[in-house]
Motif scaffolding. Sequence first.
Motif, PDB file in Angstrom:
ATOM      1  N   TRP A   8     102.557  18.106  83.675  1.00 33.54           N
ATOM      2  CA  TRP A   8     103.950  17.950  84.118  1.00 33.54           C
ATOM      3  C   TRP A   8     104.782  19.165  83.704  1.00 33.54           C
ATOM      4  O   TRP A   8     105.567  19.696  84.486  1.00 33.54           O
ATOM      5  N   PHE A  10     103.659  22.096  83.312  1.00 31.23           N
ATOM      6  CA  PHE A  10     103.241  23.197  84.178  1.00 31.23           C
ATOM      7  C   PHE A  10     103.955  23.115  85.523  1.00 31.23           C
ATOM      8  O   PHE A  10     104.445  24.120  86.050  1.00 31.23           O
ATOM      9  N   VAL A  11     104.025  21.891  86.073  1.00 28.49           N
ATOM     10  CA  VAL A  11     104.718  21.717  87.354  1.00 28.49           C
ATOM     11  C   VAL A  11     106.179  22.119  87.216  1.00 28.49           C
ATOM     12  O   VAL A  11     106.737  22.805  88.080  1.00 28.49           O
ATOM     13  N   ARG A  12     106.789  21.721  86.111  1.00 29.08           N
ATOM     14  CA  ARG A  12     108.196  22.076  85.910  1.00 29.08           C
ATOM     15  C   ARG A  12     108.358  23.589  85.825  1.00 29.08           C
ATOM     16  O   ARG A  12     109.295  24.162  86.362  1.00 29.08           O
ATOM     17  N   GLU A  13     107.413  24.231  85.143  1.00 28.39           N
ATOM     18  CA  GLU A  13     107.511  25.674  85.005  1.00 28.39           C
ATOM     19  C   GLU A  13     107.322  26.347  86.369  1.00 28.39           C
ATOM     20  O   GLU A  13     108.013  27.288  86.720  1.00 28.39           O
ATOM     21  N   LEU A  14     106.371  25.802  87.140  1.00 30.43           N
ATOM     22  CA  LEU A  14     106.101  26.346  88.469  1.00 30.43           C
ATOM     23  C   LEU A  14     107.336  26.236  89.355  1.00 30.43           C
ATOM     24  O   LEU A  14     107.669  27.134  90.115  1.00 30.43           O
ATOM     25  N   ALA A  15     108.031  25.120  89.258  1.00 33.40           N
ATOM     26  CA  ALA A  15     109.212  24.900  90.081  1.00 33.40           C
ATOM     27  C   ALA A  15     110.404  25.706  89.560  1.00 33.40           C
ATOM     28  O   ALA A  15     111.423  25.803  90.224  1.00 33.40           O
ATOM     29  N   GLY A  16     110.276  26.259  88.373  1.00 26.68           N
ATOM     30  CA  GLY A  16     111.384  27.036  87.818  1.00 26.68           C
ATOM     31  C   GLY A  16     112.331  26.198  86.990  1.00 26.68           C
ATOM     32  O   GLY A  16     113.382  26.665  86.565  1.00 26.68           O
ATOM     33  N   GLU A  17     111.937  24.946  86.735  1.00 22.57           N
ATOM     34  CA  GLU A  17     112.866  24.053  86.050  1.00 22.57           C
ATOM     35  C   GLU A  17     112.951  24.334  84.555  1.00 22.57           C
ATOM     36  O   GLU A  17     113.917  23.942  83.897  1.00 22.57           O
ATOM     37  N   ARG A  22     113.292  28.449  78.707  1.00 22.97           N
ATOM     38  CA  ARG A  22     112.681  29.742  78.409  1.00 22.97           C
ATOM     39  C   ARG A  22     113.751  30.759  78.020  1.00 22.97           C
ATOM     40  O   ARG A  22     113.524  31.608  77.156  1.00 22.97           O
ATOM     41  N   TYR A  23     114.906  30.651  78.646  1.00 23.76           N
ATOM     42  CA  TYR A  23     116.005  31.552  78.310  1.00 23.76           C
ATOM     43  C   TYR A  23     116.444  31.323  76.863  1.00 23.76           C
ATOM     44  O   TYR A  23     116.640  32.271  76.097  1.00 23.76           O
ATOM     45  N   HIS A  26     113.924  32.747  74.634  1.00 25.32           N
ATOM     46  CA  HIS A  26     114.058  34.203  74.636  1.00 25.32           C
ATOM     47  C   HIS A  26     115.199  34.631  73.710  1.00 25.32           C
ATOM     48  O   HIS A  26     115.041  35.554  72.904  1.00 25.32           O
ATOM     49  N   TRP A  43     122.504  28.416  85.146  1.00 25.52           N
ATOM     50  CA  TRP A  43     121.964  28.181  86.484  1.00 25.52           C
ATOM     51  C   TRP A  43     122.809  28.858  87.551  1.00 25.52           C
ATOM     52  O   TRP A  43     122.308  29.399  88.517  1.00 25.52           O
ATOM     53  N   ARG A  46     122.098  32.479  87.467  1.00 26.49           N
ATOM     54  CA  ARG A  46     120.760  32.762  87.962  1.00 26.49           C
ATOM     55  C   ARG A  46     120.717  32.776  89.492  1.00 26.49           C
ATOM     56  O   ARG A  46     120.077  33.623  90.095  1.00 26.49           O
TER      57      ARG A  46
ATOM     58  N   GLN B 101     110.282  39.260  82.532  1.00 26.98           N
ATOM     59  CA  GLN B 101     109.961  38.111  81.714  1.00 26.98           C
ATOM     60  C   GLN B 101     108.472  37.831  81.833  1.00 26.98           C
ATOM     61  O   GLN B 101     107.991  37.614  82.943  1.00 26.98           O
ATOM     62  N   VAL B 107     101.812  30.271  87.197  1.00 29.26           N
ATOM     63  CA  VAL B 107     103.141  30.146  87.802  1.00 29.26           C
ATOM     64  C   VAL B 107     103.417  31.358  88.693  1.00 29.26           C
ATOM     65  O   VAL B 107     103.873  31.226  89.838  1.00 29.26           O
ATOM     66  N   HIS B 111     104.350  31.809  92.677  1.00 26.19           N
ATOM     67  CA  HIS B 111     105.535  32.494  93.202  1.00 26.19           C
ATOM     68  C   HIS B 111     105.156  33.651  94.111  1.00 26.19           C
ATOM     69  O   HIS B 111     105.748  33.852  95.158  1.00 26.19           O
ATOM     70  N   GLY B 236     119.863  22.839  87.868  1.00 24.85           N
ATOM     71  CA  GLY B 236     118.565  23.021  87.217  1.00 24.85           C
ATOM     72  C   GLY B 236     117.557  21.924  87.478  1.00 24.85           C
ATOM     73  O   GLY B 236     116.398  22.052  87.096  1.00 24.85           O
ATOM     74  N   ILE B 238     115.445  21.036  89.650  1.00 26.47           N
ATOM     75  CA  ILE B 238     114.867  21.543  90.891  1.00 26.47           C
ATOM     76  C   ILE B 238     113.863  20.570  91.493  1.00 26.47           C
ATOM     77  O   ILE B 238     113.819  20.355  92.704  1.00 26.47           O
ATOM     78  N   ILE B 239     113.059  19.941  90.622  1.00 25.17           N
ATOM     79  CA  ILE B 239     112.006  19.081  91.164  1.00 25.17           C
ATOM     80  C   ILE B 239     112.609  17.865  91.857  1.00 25.17           C
ATOM     81  O   ILE B 239     112.237  17.529  92.978  1.00 25.17           O
TER      82      ILE B 239
END
Lengths: 59, 732
Positions: A8, A10-17, A22-23, A26, A43, A46, B101, B107, B111, B236, B238-239
């Motif tokens: 899950w 991973f899916v969130r990361e893939l979707a950019g959620e 991550r910010y 960072h 957001w 971004r 980044q 991922v 993209h 945010g 998104i899903i």
Amino acid sequence: MSRLRAFWEFVRELAGERDYERYLEHCAAHHPGEPVMSERVFWRERTDRQDREPSARCC
Amino acid sequence: MVTTERSGEPEGRGGGPATRRRDPQQIAIWTAVAVLGAVAWAIVAFTRGEQISAAWLVFAAVASYAIAYRFYSRYIAYKALRVDDTRATPAERLDDGQDYQPTDRRVLFGHHFAAIAGAGPLVGPVLAAQMGYLPGTIWIIVGVIVAGAVQDMVTLFFSTRRGGRSLGQMAREEIGPVGGIAAIVAVLVIMVILLAVLALVVVQALAESPWGTFSLAMTIPIALFMGFYLRYLRPGKIIEISVIGVALLLLAIVAGGWVQDSSWGETFHLSANQLTLALVIYGFAASVLPVWMLLAPRDYLSSFMKIGVIVLLAASIVLAWPAMQMAPLTRFAFDGLGPVAAGSLFPFVFITIACGALSGFHALVSSGTTPKLIQKESQVRVIGYGAMLMESFVAVMALAAACILDPGLYFAMNMPATVLGPTLESASAAVQQIGFTISPADLAAAAAAVEEQSLVGRSGGAPTLAVGLSTVFSELFGGDALRAFWYHFAIMFEALFILTTVDAGTRVGRFMLQDTVGNVWPRFKDTSWRPAAWISSAVIVGAWGYLLYAGVNDPLGGIHQLFPLFGIANQLLAAVALAVCTTLLIKNGRARYAWITLVPLAFDAAVTLTASYQKIFSDNPKLGFWAQRTQYQEALDAGKTSLGSAKSVEDMQQVVFNTTLDTVLTALFAILIVIVLVDSVRVWITALRGRPLDSGSEDPYVESQIWAPSGLVPTREERAKQRELARAGGSG
């Protein structure tokens, strides 16, 4: 269960959620103590970046 | 038996990956893959006179990709490029939490793939199916392995070594100002042609189809709603909004059927010219409105759809095993008189199928965006080479879907409408003329099955693919009751992909134009200055809008005339990218390996230049633009009022104007490619003679502090390393 959770995430990361998380990571790693953007501002900022720098899409 | 060793690279700091030699299990697996591939290829290539299953195409493709990825891409990465994982990538060095980044390779693969693949691999193969399935299949699979994926990967690597510089910048710095300017002009012109052709595909699919038009129109309010939701309600998330968006999209497709049968049907019954106008207005609006309103949400929607569609497509072809009805080779491969697009196998199969085999456009994504996010140099293999293999796989499936149609229906859908005439009888007769058969009743039945008024003359690829897909999907899910739904589902996702490209492409074109004009008039560069944004958007939209309008009304058939131009343009850009890659290999002292990009470059240049030559100088009016022009001009001069499919003087004048424009554009492409090639060769010779050269702008070596696996799935050693790092408390 932990596999499902990892998937899950991973899916969130893939979707950019996870981008805000991550910010924050960072900022914590590279600029500790400095003020960070709130989630809403992040957001907005971004999305608006794409107004200034569009990315190409192929066919 | 398992020995681990580093492949000894004399100067590579990281050398090769941990290599397992002589592992019997590995040898057995790869032998099995090779055998499966060989069997599938033999069936695809040598079966004559009986139908084969489309699944063999898929097997031949997958086995070839696996072997190419495992062996060839690895050879390129570790021997020619010498990827070095101890070297920090721009993402690590310049990490700003935004543009740069380090991003998880899986991922980033997603993209990158979403950015390179859209409607292109779904359209070209369908049009090339007129020559039979064999030429297209061979080119898609062999082309991607030795050319397309190589280009994407090598460009990605060199751009990563150069802080994510764009193709245009690299061309200017490595080849010189002349080649650089030619490259930038090429990009701008190609963008315009690309948008016009893709928009033409949408028009051909939706004209006179209230169902399709309604569904696509609904994507605008859906995107606006999603944009509003992400902006003001739940930023945010998104899903969840994408799931809502996809659900609404499916509802819009179902609702299209109701609308078509209701009194609203007329409102969405638009002619080709009305749709053209609508698309032009839409393109302009999307380019000047803030991204959050339309572009960003539409991007999410189409990325989600992309994944779903590919999975559905692959699963249904392998599960349903549909038989291929098209011959492996038709006579159009040799006589060059194909009704869909003229020209014989060489060079036109290689022009018609760009996306999926070799697409220059990808170099724009491989330089610029992706290199700023990649974690490790060795990942150029999975992201550059791997994502392109995936696109190629989509193209193979599209080709298969077109070839499972009855060839008579295929030609009735794809010949220019003006040749097919106004009725089902005339269409049936026109198909008969070129040696295929379909009865008027069968044509009516095919249209009725998908609840369209007519399928005749719906060139452009999308409707053909949609009929093919609806056949396969409905066999598995829902039977005939759902055929119309699946047809419109397929039309919808293709149109959705295309509109996403139109949105983004118009905006990118606008920025390029503002940037170029900004060199003369600095204020114009300011992308937030409204007048500049409006004027440059209008110019870009006007340019592709005009070509679109001309294509829609072209008496000779818009797709028939414009698609070769698009192909030539795309292969021209590939030549630029491959020339830059070859130059960099030579300048970096890797001339021994320069053949890796030089061979595809030579082939691509031969294809593009032969095609442009034939398009300009062929004295066959079916093929050559200038011969067409002469033919129609002479007829006009002789006082004739109709010729061929041009039924009036205005039509004939239109042909003369269009063919003149097409000739000029083709000539421009040919000149640009020659300039880039000559300028590159000059640099190669200087470099090979050992003369001192500006060493380009490779970033200095900085040691990497992070670690990440190379491939999509971590190897056993990589998993052990991951655990070890996790125990130590510092993850990659």
